[in-house]
Design a protein around this motif. Sequence first.
Motif, PDB file in Angstrom:
ATOM      1  N   GLY A  89      -4.800  -4.957  -7.783  1.00  0.00           N
ATOM      2  CA  GLY A  89      -4.673  -3.645  -7.178  1.00  0.00           C
ATOM      3  C   GLY A  89      -4.973  -2.497  -8.126  1.00  0.00           C
ATOM      4  N   THR A  90      -4.605  -1.303  -7.651  1.00  0.00           N
ATOM      5  CA  THR A  90      -4.867  -0.059  -8.382  1.00  0.00           C
ATOM      6  C   THR A  90      -3.595   0.770  -8.417  1.00  0.00           C
ATOM      7  OG1 THR A  90      -7.133  -0.091  -7.543  1.00  0.00           O
ATOM      8  CG2 THR A  90      -6.360   1.978  -8.477  1.00  0.00           C
ATOM      9  N   LEU A  91      -3.137   1.112  -9.617  1.00  0.00           N
ATOM     10  CA  LEU A  91      -1.899   1.869  -9.788  1.00  0.00           C
ATOM     11  C   LEU A  91      -2.167   3.195 -10.496  1.00  0.00           C
ATOM     12  CD1 LEU A  91       0.601  -0.877 -11.034  1.00  0.00           C
ATOM     13  CD2 LEU A  91       0.372   0.037  -8.716  1.00  0.00           C
ATOM     14  N   HIS A  92      -1.554   4.243  -9.981  1.00  0.00           N
ATOM     15  CA  HIS A  92      -1.498   5.529 -10.679  1.00  0.00           C
ATOM     16  C   HIS A  92      -0.169   5.513 -11.432  1.00  0.00           C
ATOM     17  CE1 HIS A  92      -0.571  10.078 -10.369  1.00  0.00           C
ATOM     18  NE2 HIS A  92      -1.176   9.815 -11.507  1.00  0.00           N
ATOM     19  N   LYS A 148      -5.608   0.443  -1.190  1.00  0.00           N
ATOM     20  CA  LYS A 148      -5.380   0.130   0.228  1.00  0.00           C
ATOM     21  C   LYS A 148      -4.799  -1.269   0.429  1.00  0.00           C
ATOM     22  CE  LYS A 148      -9.192   3.097   1.773  1.00  0.00           C
ATOM     23  NZ  LYS A 148      -8.376   4.233   2.052  1.00  0.00           N
ATOM     24  N   THR A 149      -4.630  -2.016  -0.662  1.00  0.00           N
ATOM     25  CA  THR A 149      -4.066  -3.365  -0.596  1.00  0.00           C
ATOM     26  C   THR A 149      -2.828  -3.439  -1.484  1.00  0.00           C
ATOM     27  OG1 THR A 149      -5.425  -4.102  -2.459  1.00  0.00           O
ATOM     28  CG2 THR A 149      -6.365  -4.365  -0.245  1.00  0.00           C
ATOM     29  N   ASN A 150      -2.165  -4.575  -1.449  1.00  0.00           N
ATOM     30  CA  ASN A 150      -1.007  -4.768  -2.330  1.00  0.00           C
ATOM     31  C   ASN A 150      -1.444  -4.722  -3.783  1.00  0.00           C
ATOM     32  OD1 ASN A 150       0.597  -5.101  -0.090  1.00  0.00           O
ATOM     33  ND2 ASN A 150       0.658  -7.316  -0.215  1.00  0.00           N
ATOM     34  N   ALA A 151      -0.488  -4.418  -4.651  1.00  0.00           N
ATOM     35  CA  ALA A 151      -0.727  -4.427  -6.093  1.00  0.00           C
ATOM     36  C   ALA A 151       0.404  -5.200  -6.761  1.00  0.00           C
ATOM     37  CB  ALA A 151      -0.801  -3.003  -6.640  1.00  0.00           C
ATOM     38  N   VAL A 152       0.087  -5.784  -7.909  1.00  0.00           N
ATOM     39  CA  VAL A 152       1.070  -6.553  -8.674  1.00  0.00           C
ATOM     40  C   VAL A 152       0.917  -6.191 -10.146  1.00  0.00           C
ATOM     41  CG1 VAL A 152       1.894  -8.852  -9.332  1.00  0.00           C
ATOM     42  CG2 VAL A 152       0.958  -8.471  -7.048  1.00  0.00           C
ATOM     43  N   ALA A 153       2.051  -6.003 -10.813  1.00  0.00           N
ATOM     44  CA  ALA A 153       2.040  -5.749 -12.255  1.00  0.00           C
ATOM     45  C   ALA A 153       3.126  -6.587 -12.910  1.00  0.00           C
ATOM     46  CB  ALA A 153       2.271  -4.268 -12.551  1.00  0.00           C
ATOM     47  N   PRO A 163       0.840  -1.196   0.000  1.00  0.00           N
ATOM     48  CA  PRO A 163       0.000   0.000   0.000  1.00  0.00           C
ATOM     49  C   PRO A 163       0.881   1.254   0.000  1.00  0.00           C
ATOM     50  CG  PRO A 163      -0.840  -1.601   1.565  1.00  0.00           C
ATOM     51  CD  PRO A 163       0.496  -2.111   1.089  1.00  0.00           C
ATOM     52  N   ASN A 164       0.587   2.196  -0.878  1.00  0.00           N
ATOM     53  CA  ASN A 164       1.397   3.410  -1.076  1.00  0.00           C
ATOM     54  C   ASN A 164       2.789   3.114  -1.622  1.00  0.00           C
ATOM     55  OD1 ASN A 164      -0.587   5.294  -0.122  1.00  0.00           O
ATOM     56  ND2 ASN A 164      -0.143   4.535   1.936  1.00  0.00           N
ATOM     57  N   GLY A 165       2.995   1.924  -2.154  1.00  0.00           N
ATOM     58  CA  GLY A 165       4.296   1.582  -2.727  1.00  0.00           C
ATOM     59  C   GLY A 165       4.515   2.302  -4.053  1.00  0.00           C
ATOM     60  N   LEU A 166       5.757   2.629  -4.307  1.00  0.00           N
ATOM     61  CA  LEU A 166       6.121   3.414  -5.486  1.00  0.00           C
ATOM     62  C   LEU A 166       7.260   2.741  -6.241  1.00  0.00           C
ATOM     63  CD1 LEU A 166       6.115   6.162  -7.122  1.00  0.00           C
ATOM     64  CD2 LEU A 166       7.827   6.941  -5.450  1.00  0.00           C
ATOM     65  N   ASN A 167       7.116   2.634  -7.546  1.00  0.00           N
ATOM     66  CA  ASN A 167       8.263   2.373  -8.418  1.00  0.00           C
ATOM     67  C   ASN A 167       8.666   3.760  -8.881  1.00  0.00           C
ATOM     68  OD1 ASN A 167      10.217   1.172  -9.950  1.00  0.00           O
ATOM     69  ND2 ASN A 167       8.835   0.384 -11.502  1.00  0.00           N
ATOM     70  N   PRO A 168       9.723   4.336  -8.279  1.00  0.00           N
ATOM     71  CA  PRO A 168      10.006   5.758  -8.427  1.00  0.00           C
ATOM     72  C   PRO A 168      10.282   6.162  -9.880  1.00  0.00           C
ATOM     73  CG  PRO A 168      11.591   4.718  -6.939  1.00  0.00           C
ATOM     74  CD  PRO A 168      10.718   3.640  -7.474  1.00  0.00           C
ATOM     75  N   PRO A 169      10.175   7.464 -10.167  1.00  0.00           N
ATOM     76  CA  PRO A 169      10.472   7.934 -11.521  1.00  0.00           C
ATOM     77  C   PRO A 169      11.818   7.399 -12.003  1.00  0.00           C
ATOM     78  CG  PRO A 169       9.524   9.708 -10.233  1.00  0.00           C
ATOM     79  CD  PRO A 169       9.761   8.564  -9.281  1.00  0.00           C
ATOM     80  N   PHE A 177       4.778   2.783 -21.755  1.00  0.00           N
ATOM     81  CA  PHE A 177       5.747   3.832 -21.451  1.00  0.00           C
ATOM     82  C   PHE A 177       6.782   3.844 -22.577  1.00  0.00           C
ATOM     83  CE2 PHE A 177       4.203   1.836 -17.569  1.00  0.00           C
ATOM     84  CZ  PHE A 177       3.655   2.912 -16.889  1.00  0.00           C
ATOM     85  N   PRO A 178       6.784   4.880 -23.425  1.00  0.00           N
ATOM     86  CA  PRO A 178       7.706   4.905 -24.562  1.00  0.00           C
ATOM     87  C   PRO A 178       9.181   4.911 -24.142  1.00  0.00           C
ATOM     88  CG  PRO A 178       5.914   6.454 -24.896  1.00  0.00           C
ATOM     89  CD  PRO A 178       5.833   5.980 -23.466  1.00  0.00           C
ATOM     90  N   ILE A 179      10.006   4.398 -25.006  1.00  0.00           N
ATOM     91  CA  ILE A 179      11.442   4.249 -24.757  1.00  0.00           C
ATOM     92  C   ILE A 179      12.082   5.556 -24.299  1.00  0.00           C
ATOM     93  CG2 ILE A 179      12.037   4.671 -27.184  1.00  0.00           C
ATOM     94  CD1 ILE A 179      14.317   2.617 -26.833  1.00  0.00           C
ATOM     95  N   GLY A 180      12.879   5.444 -23.235  1.00  0.00           N
ATOM     96  CA  GLY A 180      13.696   6.553 -22.772  1.00  0.00           C
ATOM     97  C   GLY A 180      12.985   7.620 -21.970  1.00  0.00           C
ATOM     98  N   LEU A 181      11.655   7.571 -21.832  1.00  0.00           N
ATOM     99  CA  LEU A 181      10.942   8.628 -21.115  1.00  0.00           C
ATOM    100  C   LEU A 181      10.832   8.300 -19.624  1.00  0.00           C
ATOM    101  CD1 LEU A 181       8.069   9.558 -23.590  1.00  0.00           C
ATOM    102  CD2 LEU A 181      10.373  10.533 -23.381  1.00  0.00           C
ATOM    103  N   ILE A 182      10.906   9.335 -18.810  1.00  0.00           N
ATOM    104  CA  ILE A 182      10.763   9.169 -17.360  1.00  0.00           C
ATOM    105  C   ILE A 182       9.336   8.725 -17.063  1.00  0.00           C
ATOM    106  CG2 ILE A 182      10.752  10.362 -15.133  1.00  0.00           C
ATOM    107  CD1 ILE A 182      12.922  12.223 -16.300  1.00  0.00           C
ATOM    108  N   HIS A 183       9.202   7.684 -16.239  1.00  0.00           N
ATOM    109  CA  HIS A 183       7.882   7.170 -15.892  1.00  0.00           C
ATOM    110  C   HIS A 183       7.882   6.621 -14.470  1.00  0.00           C
ATOM    111  CE1 HIS A 183      10.090   3.760 -17.636  1.00  0.00           C
ATOM    112  NE2 HIS A 183       9.321   2.972 -16.900  1.00  0.00           N
ATOM    113  N   PHE A 184       6.671   6.338 -13.959  1.00  0.00           N
ATOM    114  CA  PHE A 184       6.522   5.877 -12.573  1.00  0.00           C
ATOM    115  C   PHE A 184       5.264   5.041 -12.463  1.00  0.00           C
ATOM    116  CE2 PHE A 184       4.168   9.781 -12.997  1.00  0.00           C
ATOM    117  CZ  PHE A 184       2.967   9.495 -12.373  1.00  0.00           C
ATOM    118  N   GLN A 185       5.171   4.293 -11.352  1.00  0.00           N
ATOM    119  CA  GLN A 185       3.963   3.577 -10.964  1.00  0.00           C
ATOM    120  C   GLN A 185       3.804   3.718  -9.452  1.00  0.00           C
ATOM    121  OE1 GLN A 185       6.431   1.049 -12.407  1.00  0.00           O
ATOM    122  NE2 GLN A 185       5.952   1.670 -14.489  1.00  0.00           N
ATOM    123  N   PHE A 186       2.596   4.042  -9.006  1.00  0.00           N
ATOM    124  CA  PHE A 186       2.326   4.292  -7.584  1.00  0.00           C
ATOM    125  C   PHE A 186       1.041   3.570  -7.183  1.00  0.00           C
ATOM    126  CE2 PHE A 186       0.533   7.272  -4.273  1.00  0.00           C
ATOM    127  CZ  PHE A 186       1.436   6.940  -3.276  1.00  0.00           C
TER     128      PHE A 186
END
Length: 200
Positions: free
Chosen positions: A104-107, A147-152, A83-89, A134-143
């Motif tokens: 789960g639900t990812l922004h 309220k539960t775990n998410a998997v991608a 919950p609130n986990g981030l794959n940072p930019p 997410f196109p090649i070379g561009l900065i991206h993130f997943q958040f």
Amino acid sequence: MPPILARCRISVLQLMNPRMQFCKNPKLAIANDFFFRGPKMLGLNIPRHTTNRVGSTVTPVNVEQILGLNTLGISLARIDFGPNGLNPPHTHPRATEILVVLEGTLHVGFVTSNLNSGNRLFTKVLHAGDVFVFPIGLIHFQFNVGKTNAVAIVALSSQNPRVITITDAVFGLTPPISVDVLTKAFQVDEKVIELLQKQF
């Protein structure tokens, strides 16, 4: 048999070329050169821990794990989010990424490069079964906004996509980027930069 199994590490230029990283005689290839079960023999079906500073864990499956991927131009990864986990930019300089949410639900989002019209943010909230590119070379993130775990699961268009995590690259270097450079770039007080550098 993929031709790369016969390529060797010969020069620095070849080391920098993602298609020429490993050396193996194709006659010596075995099934395990095309197989992955993961660290500690855990397959991608097993959740990973998310008790770290960002609340997520990426389990890559690329040419470093499967030698037989070399020259094939594909790889993948499992991403676990607490919950609130981030794959940072971050960015993959060698690959476009396509992501599917399993649970789960990812922004998610990516930022275009410096164009005449300025940078643009493309963002979406994804639910189980949704897919985003997410196109090649561009900065991206997943958040994880749930309220539960998410998997991608992500697929990448390179056997060796590499990753540059922006915060680590800017604030976590040894030796560090000069505080003078970073205060000018971010237009903040040097104490803010010093505090950020201590986090990494």
